[in-house]
Write a protein that holds these residues in place. Structure first.
Motif, short mmCIF file in Angstrom:
data_model
loop_
_atom_site.label_atom_id
_atom_site.label_comp_id
_atom_site.label_asym_id
_atom_site.label_seq_id
_atom_site.Cartn_x
_atom_site.Cartn_y
_atom_site.Cartn_z
N GLY A 169 -29.44 8.27 21.17
CA GLY A 169 -28.81 7.75 22.36
C GLY A 169 -29.69 7.94 23.59
O GLY A 169 -30.85 8.36 23.49
N VAL A 170 -29.11 7.65 24.74
CA VAL A 170 -29.84 7.72 26.01
C VAL A 170 -29.20 8.77 26.90
O VAL A 170 -28.00 8.69 27.21
CB VAL A 170 -29.83 6.35 26.74
N TYR A 171 -29.98 9.77 27.28
CA TYR A 171 -29.57 10.71 28.32
C TYR A 171 -30.51 10.50 29.50
O TYR A 171 -31.75 10.51 29.34
CB TYR A 171 -29.66 12.17 27.86
N LEU A 172 -29.95 10.29 30.67
CA LEU A 172 -30.79 10.08 31.83
C LEU A 172 -30.22 10.83 33.02
O LEU A 172 -29.07 10.59 33.41
CB LEU A 172 -30.91 8.59 32.16
N GLN A 173 -30.99 11.77 33.52
CA GLN A 173 -30.60 12.42 34.78
C GLN A 173 -31.10 11.56 35.92
O GLN A 173 -32.31 11.42 36.13
CB GLN A 173 -31.18 13.83 34.89
N ALA A 174 -30.16 10.97 36.62
CA ALA A 174 -30.51 10.06 37.71
C ALA A 174 -30.99 10.84 38.93
O ALA A 174 -30.90 12.06 38.99
CB ALA A 174 -29.29 9.21 38.08
N GLU A 175 -31.51 10.11 39.91
CA GLU A 175 -31.97 10.76 41.13
C GLU A 175 -30.84 11.10 42.08
O GLU A 175 -31.04 11.82 43.06
CB GLU A 175 -33.00 9.88 41.85
N SER A 176 -29.61 10.61 41.79
CA SER A 176 -28.45 10.91 42.63
C SER A 176 -27.19 10.50 41.88
O SER A 176 -27.24 9.77 40.88
CB SER A 176 -28.50 10.17 43.97
N GLU A 177 -26.05 10.96 42.39
CA GLU A 177 -24.78 10.54 41.81
C GLU A 177 -24.57 9.04 41.97
O GLU A 177 -23.98 8.39 41.10
CB GLU A 177 -23.62 11.29 42.49
N ILE A 178 -25.04 8.50 43.08
CA ILE A 178 -24.91 7.06 43.32
C ILE A 178 -25.67 6.27 42.26
O ILE A 178 -25.16 5.29 41.70
CB ILE A 178 -25.41 6.70 44.74
N SER A 179 -26.88 6.72 41.96
CA SER A 179 -27.67 6.05 40.93
C SER A 179 -26.99 6.16 39.57
O SER A 179 -26.95 5.19 38.80
CB SER A 179 -29.07 6.65 40.85
N ALA A 180 -26.43 7.32 39.27
CA ALA A 180 -25.82 7.54 37.97
C ALA A 180 -24.66 6.58 37.72
O ALA A 180 -24.55 5.98 36.64
CB ALA A 180 -25.36 8.99 37.84
N VAL A 181 -23.78 6.42 38.70
CA VAL A 181 -22.63 5.56 38.48
C VAL A 181 -23.05 4.09 38.39
O VAL A 181 -22.44 3.30 37.65
CB VAL A 181 -21.55 5.76 39.57
N ASN A 182 -24.12 3.71 39.09
CA ASN A 182 -24.59 2.33 38.98
C ASN A 182 -25.31 2.08 37.66
O ASN A 182 -25.33 0.94 37.17
CB ASN A 182 -25.47 1.99 40.17
N MET A 183 -25.87 3.12 37.06
CA MET A 183 -26.40 2.99 35.70
C MET A 183 -25.27 2.77 34.71
O MET A 183 -25.41 2.01 33.75
CB MET A 183 -27.22 4.22 35.35
N VAL A 184 -24.15 3.45 34.93
CA VAL A 184 -22.96 3.21 34.10
C VAL A 184 -22.51 1.76 34.26
O VAL A 184 -22.15 1.09 33.27
CB VAL A 184 -21.83 4.18 34.50
N TYR A 185 -22.53 1.27 35.48
CA TYR A 185 -22.18 -0.13 35.76
C TYR A 185 -23.03 -1.07 34.91
O TYR A 185 -22.52 -1.98 34.24
CB TYR A 185 -22.39 -0.38 37.25
N GLY A 186 -24.32 -0.86 34.91
CA GLY A 186 -25.22 -1.73 34.16
C GLY A 186 -25.04 -1.61 32.66
O GLY A 186 -25.01 -2.62 31.94
N ALA A 187 -24.89 -0.37 32.16
CA ALA A 187 -24.72 -0.17 30.73
C ALA A 187 -23.41 -0.75 30.24
O ALA A 187 -23.35 -1.39 29.17
CB ALA A 187 -24.80 1.32 30.40
N SER A 188 -22.34 -0.56 31.01
CA SER A 188 -21.05 -1.11 30.62
C SER A 188 -21.08 -2.64 30.62
O SER A 188 -20.52 -3.28 29.73
CB SER A 188 -19.96 -0.62 31.57
N ALA A 189 -21.74 -3.22 31.61
CA ALA A 189 -21.86 -4.68 31.67
C ALA A 189 -22.59 -5.23 30.45
O ALA A 189 -22.36 -6.36 30.02
CB ALA A 189 -22.58 -5.10 32.95
N ALA A 190 -23.46 -4.40 29.85
CA ALA A 190 -24.18 -4.80 28.65
C ALA A 190 -23.35 -4.61 27.39
O ALA A 190 -23.78 -4.99 26.30
CB ALA A 190 -25.47 -4.01 28.53
N GLY A 191 -22.17 -4.00 27.53
CA GLY A 191 -21.25 -3.91 26.41
C GLY A 191 -21.28 -2.62 25.63
O GLY A 191 -20.66 -2.53 24.57
N VAL A 192 -21.96 -1.58 26.13
CA VAL A 192 -22.03 -0.32 25.38
C VAL A 192 -21.05 0.70 25.97
O VAL A 192 -20.65 0.61 27.13
CB VAL A 192 -23.46 0.27 25.39
N ARG A 193 -20.68 1.67 25.15
CA ARG A 193 -19.84 2.76 25.64
C ARG A 193 -20.71 3.76 26.40
O ARG A 193 -21.71 4.24 25.88
CB ARG A 193 -19.12 3.45 24.47
N CYS A 194 -20.28 4.08 27.62
CA CYS A 194 -21.11 4.91 28.48
C CYS A 194 -20.23 5.84 29.30
O CYS A 194 -19.02 5.64 29.43
CB CYS A 194 -21.98 4.05 29.39
#
Length: 350
Positions: free
Chosen positions: A49-74
């Motif tokens: 799987g993918v573990y990614l420590q983002a540069e901020s909480e804002i970045s982290a939630v927007n990465m969730v946005y992108g991953a979810s839009a691609a159809g994966v569980r995140c």
């Protein structure tokens, strides 16, 4: 075949997510949820799987946005101030009807506050902490086992309703170690024809509507879905509730403490009972309304200045007196103060 393991609450959240098929975790460190992210950093590579420590909480939630839009569980996780930073992203997830799981291991506030447990993010979680009209399903575990079980179930709920599900817990439960049965039932697999990575046609995931009529329709359709969630997903636990004259409302860690007070009250001949919301949204208002048919008084036990008490009052239409029994700033209530509140409520109700 199931097995039991001794595990910390924060780590149970991570293991449950993995068991539910989550393979994409994005986070940023903050106490007292760091064990969750640290556990994911070890386990995700093992699961391809993918573990990614983002540069901020804002970045982290927007990465969730992108991953979810691609159809994966995140999934992402944080603690109180970090959830505030994620608020805009939570609104965007709702505006796009994207499923996601977010964990808040609450700490004392406001501001930087402290790292001790709190329940002062109730308003933030249940009323929508971002902008616009939207809701999240909010699950409140009260044990390490429930931290596992509710997290495991949250991914299916998120996919079913195309909503964010928040696990609202606290530093006390996050740091606690208890035996946990880690076997989970088979997860429902949901088709995601809306996802940008699915299907042959180009998909667009978007929350921008330039025509007000279209935006209005989007909101009305979304709230029709929320009404279905309210009808079908109210969850609660009752303890000594059937004949209770005094009903204690408490969730999470506070509910465990309240049970001790109720047992002592019962030993003194006082008919006290516990009504524990498991879903903070949708709030189990049907159960509260039923309890109010018999009960003389309600007590809301909280680690906040009084937030859930408003939903208790609304659920029973203020038909019975509701008092607050609380500690704040990272201090948990103790059984004696809850018992004293029960005794006082009984005297006033006579």
């Amino acid at each position: 075949m199931s097995e039991k393991i001794l595990i910390k609450g924060n780590e149970a959240l991570a293991e449950a997510a993995i068991a539910a098929g989550c393979r994409h975790f994005f986070g940023y460190p903050i106490t007292p949820q760091n064990e969750l992210a640290a556990h994911m950093s070890r386990r995700m590579p093992q699961m391809e799987g993918v573990y990614l420590q983002a540069e901020s909480e804002i970045s982290a939630v927007n990465m969730v946005y992108g991953a979810s839009a691609a159809g994966v569980r995140c999934m992402t996780s944080s603690s109180s101030p970090g959830i505030s930073l994620k608020a805009e992203g939570l609104s965007y997830l709702a505006g796009c009807d994207l499923p996601a799981v977010v964990v808040n291991v609450q700490r004392g506030g406001p501001g930087l506050g402290g790292i001790q447990p709190s329940q002062a993010d109730y308003f933030q979680a249940t009323k929508g902490c971002g902008h616009g009209d939207y809701r999240m399903i909010v699950l409140a575990p009260n044990s390490v086992q429930e931290m596992y079980d509710h997290t495991y179930a949250s991914f299916a709920l998120a996919d079913k309703y195309r909503m964010t599900v928040m696990i609202l817990t606290d530093g006390l439960l996050g740091q606690m170690m208890e035996p946990v049965e880690v076997a989970g039932g088979e997860q429902t697999v949901f088709d995601k024809p809306w996802a940008v990575a699915q299907g042959k046609d180009k998909q667009v995931v978007n929350s921008l509507f330039l025509k007000p009529d279209a935006l209005e329709k989007s909101n009305l359709d979304r709230f029709a879905k929320y009404r279905r969630v309210e009808d079908d997903e109210q969850r609660y636990e009752g303890y000594q509730l059937d004949d209770a004259d005094i009903v204690v409302a408490a969730y999470g860690a506070s509910s465990r403490i309240a049970r001790n007070a109720i047992d002592e009250a019962r030993s003194r001949g006082i008919k006290a009972g516990l009504l524990r919301p498991i879903t903070l949204w949708p709030f189990p208002k049907t159960a509260f309304a039923k309890a109010a048919e018999r009960a003389r008084a309600f007590i809301s036990v909280e680690m906040s200045m009084g937030q859930m008490i408003e939903d208790v009052e609304l659920a029973i239409r203020c038909s019975r007196p509701v008092t607050l029994c609380n500690r704040v700033g990272g201090v948990a209530p103790d059984p004696k103060m809850i018992l004293d509140a029960i005794l006082e409520a009984k005297e006033k109700a006579i």
